[in-house]
Design an enzyme around this catalytic site. Structure first.
Site, short mmCIF file in Angstrom:
data_model
loop_
_atom_site.label_atom_id
_atom_site.label_comp_id
_atom_site.label_asym_id
_atom_site.label_seq_id
_atom_site.Cartn_x
_atom_site.Cartn_y
_atom_site.Cartn_z
N HIS A 71 -22.00 11.90 7.61
CA HIS A 71 -20.72 11.92 6.89
C HIS A 71 -20.01 13.26 7.06
O HIS A 71 -18.89 13.43 6.60
CB HIS A 71 -20.94 11.60 5.41
CG HIS A 71 -21.49 10.23 5.20
ND1 HIS A 71 -22.84 9.98 5.09
CD2 HIS A 71 -20.88 9.02 5.14
CE1 HIS A 71 -23.03 8.68 4.95
NE2 HIS A 71 -21.86 8.08 4.98
N ARG A 119 0.83 -1.22 0.00
CA ARG A 119 0.00 0.00 0.00
C ARG A 119 0.86 1.27 0.00
O ARG A 119 0.50 2.28 0.59
CB ARG A 119 -0.97 0.00 1.19
CG ARG A 119 -2.05 -1.04 1.11
CD ARG A 119 -3.00 -0.94 2.28
NE ARG A 119 -2.36 -1.33 3.53
CZ ARG A 119 -2.76 -0.96 4.73
NH1 ARG A 119 -3.83 -0.20 4.86
NH2 ARG A 119 -2.12 -1.36 5.80
N GLU A 172 -26.28 -3.71 -3.37
CA GLU A 172 -25.01 -3.91 -4.09
C GLU A 172 -24.94 -5.29 -4.74
O GLU A 172 -24.22 -5.49 -5.71
CB GLU A 172 -23.83 -3.81 -3.12
CG GLU A 172 -23.56 -2.43 -2.61
CD GLU A 172 -22.48 -2.45 -1.54
OE1 GLU A 172 -21.75 -3.45 -1.44
OE2 GLU A 172 -22.38 -1.46 -0.80
#
Length: 756
Positions: free
Chosen positions: A695, A16, A606
């Protein structure tokens, strides 16, 4: 000779590296040039891995600093006008602002890339959008590959898929009308690639696996007639599903080759057996982590090779973006579960599997006998492993009584029994589940995992946090409390670690979006629950208060969707196994006196298949798995579920069929628009639309919350309306959390008094 190639490669690096560099750059701890240098080194490593695995081309242009569809917006001059940026001279800072927002503009919207767990940035098309070519992204990467002496193949998403994935903004129009302006810009970009020496160009059109309107399908003819005028061979790549229904159209297109996903849709090969050009067979699974049975793959490829000769190419099914980087670094997994380790294949192993197939096709199976034997041995061991196949699990599923997934009584009867003991006020208030995960919580968990903190000390720290959460909720005068989930690192991983049939990697990261990576659990065997998972935490929380405490579980569909799932039995069977395992937990919670239990299903939408014809079958088994997770509960036990921001209109019958007593949904950002669909449908059970957006750290005004609640009251009977935030509060800070919830409770009390 058979040609092998890769459609795309992971971008973030084996460890990463890109993620950490991006985040340091955003914190102004890393200079731009250092970030650029690191990215260049990553690209070089990726290409060298592909070349080392004997690929005839390395994929170029698939590397991105954030998202490949954002790169395409820049390359075509289609970045949102609202930012006021010049796409021809975009700085790296401005590029990241498009993805992350700035003080004046919110970020470009993100959504799922087809049915994967990767997210792309949704193009914003306006009637006035003026496309302008800027091929620098692709040209620069080609030059790097050439400097290394590598044979390269640029990769770019095609114009019809690009346009399809966007949204119309501003004045009403149909984005399809922009196609004629977009195609010449694509021609200009492709010509720039040809000028750099590109002989083959891969153009991805995964939209062909969707239910496209007829005019969009028809447009492939004229679009590719134009694109094929460039002086390069075009490989049209399709993936994620079958394109057999478009076989005649695709065979007639003036492209030099076609890529088919033969993992997701092996049956489509029959429709293309008379294809007269290059056929790229996608035979190595590009979005799961299981080792291929190479003998079985060769059984498919050898007859194709006999028929097509050098026109046969082989590749993974899709980009390897969706798989972790390298299995060899999973030393702990290898020591702990050698058998499972031998059944897995990450990106570097997949390109090697492709190489073995290529050698076998070119030189005969005997030339790679050892590799084929190892592959066969792994497949045979997996097929018979007692660690995977538990007869008692199959028996339990097979012997479920008829109607096991149905509640004892209909909702109208259940709710009377529930209200009798709950004794809640009108418009009851609750939370979705999690409370802020503070630095202290994360530090305690990390110390415990490293062995620096004893189990007793860790549990004491978590109990202290749970008590803090309970007391704050009491002070706020919330009606149904939650314990805050301090002990949970992740809503899927937490349960995966406590269920049998799951395993975890240490470095199995895949990109979700931008710098965010996820490490999905691996569901490798039959799923069971060896012992209670959440009961003692919920019991402890309930012991602290006289108010109702809600138990919290993640539902079977979400656990399935956010994991790497075994491919030897149907997904529906795995999902039902998880549902049955969770039902044991639900009954234990009920027996422990926790009689309000939430089973979260944020991912149910989804999971919808790409083609609508397949929706009903999916929704049927997904719904059954959800209902199985609460099978056997008493009528007076109240089952809640939570779903994240979604378009529910087209699946409302399936949502209603879940038969949860209360559903909470994320609605504040859409100004309660979603509720209209629930009202029109006459959704029968209780509903809690989110009244503020979690959020954002911003504290909503009382007027804003009141506006949303009044809108909700216009369409949902007051007796069936709950009040809650949009989502869990895990990512928020405590100060704003208290302030936000106080506004919510105060407004609710005001409206209660008015309605009394």
């Amino acid at each position: 000779m058979t040609t092998s190639h890769i459609l795309g490669f992971p971008r973030v690096g084996a460890k990463r590296e890109l993620k950490f560099a991006q985040e340091r750059y955003w914190r102004k701890e890393l200079a731009e040039q250092d970030l650029l240098d690191l990215a260049k080194a990553l690209r070089e490593k990726n290409w060298k891995h592909q070349a080392a695995a004997n690929a005839d081309f390395v994929a170029v242009g698939d590397f991105t600093f954030y998202d490949h569809i954002l790169d395409l917006q820049v390359a075509t001059g289609a970045i949102p006008a609202r930012f006021g940026f010049d796409s021809q001279n975009l700085t790296l800072d401005q590029y990241f602002q498009l993805a992350r927002g700035n003080k004046d503009q919110f970020a470009i919207e993100m959504t799922k890339w087809f049915d994967t767990n990767y997210h792309y940035l949704v193009p914003e098309f306006q009637k006035s959008t003026a496309f302008k070519a800027n091929p620098a992204h692709y040209v620069n990467q080609i030059r790097e590959a050439k400097a290394l002496g590598l044979n390269f193949k640029p990769v770019i998403v095609g114009p019809l898929t690009f346009l399809w994935l966007g949204k119309e903004k501003g004045e009403a129009f149909n984005r399809f009308d922009l196609l004629n302006q977009l195609v010449p810009v694509y021609v200009e970009i492709l010509n720039a690639l040809v000028a750099e020496g590109a002989e083959w160009i891969q153009i991805d059109e995964p939209a062909l696996a969707l239910d496209l309107p007829a005019e969009w399908v028809e447009a492939y003819k004229s679009v590719y007639a134009e694109l094929s005028k460039v002086n390069a061979k075009l490989l049209l790549a399709t993936y994620f599903g079958s394109v057999a229904e478009h076989a005649e159209l695709l065979k007639a297109l003036p492209v030099a080759g076609l890529h088919l996903d033969l993992v997701r849709a092996p049956e489509q090969l029959a429709a293309f057996e008379d294809y007269s050009k290059v056929l790229s067979a996608g035979v190595i699974e590009g979005r799961n982590i299981w080792r291929a049975n190479l003998n079985k793959v060769l059984d498919v490829l050898e007859p194709l090779k006999a028929k097509l000769g050098e026109r046969l190419w082989i590749a993974p099914s899709c980009s390897l973006l969706h798989t972790p980087f390298d299995l060899e670094v999973e030393v702990q997994l290898k020591e702990k579960n050698t058998a499972l380790y031998s059944w897995l294949s990450f990106t570097l192993q997949k390109v090697e599997e492709l190489n073995v197939l290529k050698q076998a096709l070119n030189n005969g199976r005997a030339s790679v006998q050892a590799a084929l034997d190892a592959s066969q041995a792994a497949a045979d061991a997996r097929a018979t492993s007692k660690e995977i196949h538990r007869p008692e699990v199959a028996e339990r599923l097979a012997n479920l009584p008829k109607g096991a997934d149905q509640r004892k009584s209909p909702f109208a009867e259940r709710i009377v029994k529930q209200n009798a003991w709950l004794n809640l006020p009108l418009l009851p208030t609750t939370n979705i589940g999690s409370f802020p995960q503070t630095t202290e919580i994360r530090h305690a968990r990390a110390s415990f995992k490293k062995g620096e903190l004893s189990l007793a000390d860790y549990e004491a720290a978590m109990k202290k946090e749970i008590e803090y959460v309970v007391r704050r909720q009491e002070e706020l005068d919330l009606d149904v409390l939650v314990h805050g989930e301090a002990e949970r690192n992740d809503m899927v991983e937490y349960f995966g670690e406590l269920l049998d049939g799951f395993a975890f990697t240490k470095f199995g990261w895949v990109q979700s979006y931008g710098s965010r990576c996820v490490k999905p659990p691996v569901i490798y065997g039959d799923v069971t629950r060896p012992e209670p998972m959440t009961v003692r935490w919920s019991q402890y929380a309930q012991s602290l208060t006289n108010r109702v405490m809600k138990g919290m579980l993640t539902g079977p569909v979400t656990i399935l969707q956010w994991s790497f799932v075994r491919n030897d039995i149907p997904r529906s069977t795995v999902c039902k196994q998880i549902g049955v395992a969770l039902s044991d937990e639900v009954l234990d919670l009920e027996a422990a006196g926790i009689k309000v239990i939430q089973i979260d299903e944020p991912a149910i939408r989804e999971g919808l298949p790409l083609k609508r014809a397949d929706w009903d079958a999916y929704l049927q088994w997904a719904g059954e798995a959800f209902r199985l997770s609460s099978m056997g509960v008493q009528d007076d036990t109240q089952i809640h579920t939570h779903m994240c921001y979604s378009e529910f209109n087209d699946i409302l019958p399936a949502i209603a069929a879940l038969d949860a007593d209360v559903i909470t949904i994320e609605t504040s950002r859409s100004d309660m628009e979603l509720l209209t669909a629930f009202a029109d449908f006459k959704y029968p059970n209780d509903i809690g639309p989110g009244v503020y957006d979690i959020h954002s750290p911003r504290v909503p005004t009382a007027a804003e919350v009141e506006h949303l609640l009044r809108k909700a009251l216009n369409v949902i009977p007051k007796e069936r309306l709950w009040v809650n935030p949009d989502c869990g509060l895990k990512t928020r800070g405590w100060t704003e959390t208290i302030d936000q919830l106080k506004v919510m409770v105060d407004v609710t009390k005001k409206l209660r008094a008015e309605l009394a």
